[in-house]
Design a protein around this motif. Structure first.
Motif, PDB file in Angstrom:
ATOM      1  N   GLU A 154     -27.348 -47.239  37.144  1.00 29.97           N
ATOM      2  CA  GLU A 154     -27.549 -48.621  36.719  1.00 29.97           C
ATOM      3  C   GLU A 154     -29.001 -48.992  36.957  1.00 29.97           C
ATOM      4  N   PHE A 155     -29.406 -50.083  36.315  1.00 33.99           N
ATOM      5  CA  PHE A 155     -30.734 -50.617  36.549  1.00 33.99           C
ATOM      6  C   PHE A 155     -30.706 -51.534  37.766  1.00 33.99           C
ATOM      7  N   SER A 156     -31.775 -51.488  38.541  1.00 32.43           N
ATOM      8  CA  SER A 156     -31.878 -52.366  39.697  1.00 32.43           C
ATOM      9  C   SER A 156     -31.916 -53.828  39.252  1.00 32.43           C
ATOM     10  N   ILE A 203     -38.389 -44.302  34.133  1.00 29.89           N
ATOM     11  CA  ILE A 203     -36.979 -43.919  34.185  1.00 29.89           C
ATOM     12  C   ILE A 203     -36.797 -42.596  33.442  1.00 29.89           C
ATOM     13  N   PRO A 221     -30.017 -42.505  35.894  1.00 31.47           N
ATOM     14  CA  PRO A 221     -29.568 -43.475  36.891  1.00 31.47           C
ATOM     15  C   PRO A 221     -28.218 -44.072  36.509  1.00 31.47           C
ATOM     16  N   GLU A 243     -41.901 -48.522  37.127  1.00 28.63           N
ATOM     17  CA  GLU A 243     -41.172 -47.299  37.439  1.00 28.63           C
ATOM     18  C   GLU A 243     -40.843 -46.595  36.129  1.00 28.63           C
TER      19      GLU A 243
END
Length: 325
Positions: free
Chosen positions: A22-24, A14, A20, A12
């Protein structure tokens, strides 16, 4: 650019806008490629640790390249790239292990990263932690280094066949043939020297990483790093062997150049010696003395020519008999 790789191998991109929150949780690898200042600040905010600057990556001190801070393991290694060009280069890449994730920062495109990214789908299930993923990435980097060394060894074999040919083929060489080959040898030497620098930095990195508790706790990762360390050691020995071959080829090429130059000088030296006796004969009969019986002979002139020719043939035959020609 920020690339985020998930545990299933998907990737993905970014973006900083919109940023975003937060990071997944399933993102296991964050790869920063020539990051901008805004991208660096975004990643620092999301992961909660500072990232090394480009100036810090160039620091050669071990304490600046390998250290633990903020519960993160910071490592920097020099990787070779642009190996298909005349002048290969080294780029400093930062590797950070933090809370099960791997973060990489690079300002160039070593081919090993593209190869590893393409193979992530095949490693599904084997890279569930950042330490394991980093181990497989190092494995790919080492494999790529081995490939470069094998290619370099093949080029050296072809170059040695070109340089060390039989005497008849050597006579058909274009002018300055060996001098041009010295440039190829210099390029190969530059390649192997940068490979050895890269292997040294990787060896220090792996040894440092093996001593970290996060690696010792993961048995699979620890075994993987042992294999990588052995491969790096083997490649270091192979690189030293290739370097010795390059040194031999350089010395041999310089020796052949000296032999060819000596042969040219020998030809001029022999020519000067062969023409010295005829010059002596001509000098004698060019003297302005009144009493020279040969001057009054009818065959005096042909006799002088014959004496000059004979005085040139005798040294020539003597040199041939001695094997100097």
């Amino acid at each position: 650019m920020i690339r985020a790789y998930r545990r299933d191998g998907s990737v993905e991109i970014i973006d900083t806008e919109p940023a975003p929150g937060e990071f997944s949780e399933d993102i296991i690898w964050i790869d920063l490629i020539k990051p901008t200042l805004g991208e660096e600040h975004l990643v620092e905010r999301l992961i909660g640790i500072p990232l090394p600057t480009p100036e810090e990556l160039k620091d050669i001190e071990p304490s600046s390249r390998l250290y633990v801070e903020h519960e993160a393991i910071y490592m920097t290694a020099s990787l070779i790239y642009r190996t298909d060009s005349t002048y290969p280069l080294l780029t400093d890449v930062a590797f950070i292990l933090h809370r099960g994730r791997l973060i990489t920062i690079r300002y160039a495109e070593p081919k090993s990263f593209a190869l590893f990214s393409a193979s992530l789908l095949r490693l599904n299930g084997q890279c569930d932690t950042g330490a394991k993923l980093f181990g497989h990435l190092l494995e790919t980097i080492v494999d790529r280094t081995a490939e470069i060394l094998e290619t370099l060894a093949s080029r050296l074999d072809a170059l040695s066949i070109t340089v060390f040919v039989n005497r008849k083929a050597a006579k058909r060489r274009p002018p300055r043939f060996l001098e041009d080959k010295l440039l190829d040898i210099a390029g190969h030497h530059q390649m192997v020297s940068k490979l050895r620098d890269s292997l040294v930095s990787l060896s220090r990195l792996v040894i440092f990483l093996q001593a970290q508790p996060v690696v010792r706790r993961e048995e699979d990762a620890a075994e993987l790093y042992i294999i990588v360390a052995r491969d790096i050691q083997s490649l270091g020995e192979h690189a030293a062997f290739v370097g010795n071959n390059i040194t031999f080829m350089l010395d041999a090429s310089l020796g052949l150049i000296n032999v060819e130059q000596n042969a040219i000088i020998k030809i001029f030296s022999i020519a000067s010696v062969v023409f010295l006796p005829p010059t002596l004969v001509a000098s004698i009969y060019g003297m302005n003395f009144e009493v020279m019986p040969e001057l009054a002979w009818n065959f005096g002139y042909p006799m002088a020519l014959f004496a000059m020719l004979l005085s040139a043939i005798i040294p020539f035959l003597f040199f041939r008999w001695k094997g100097w020609l």
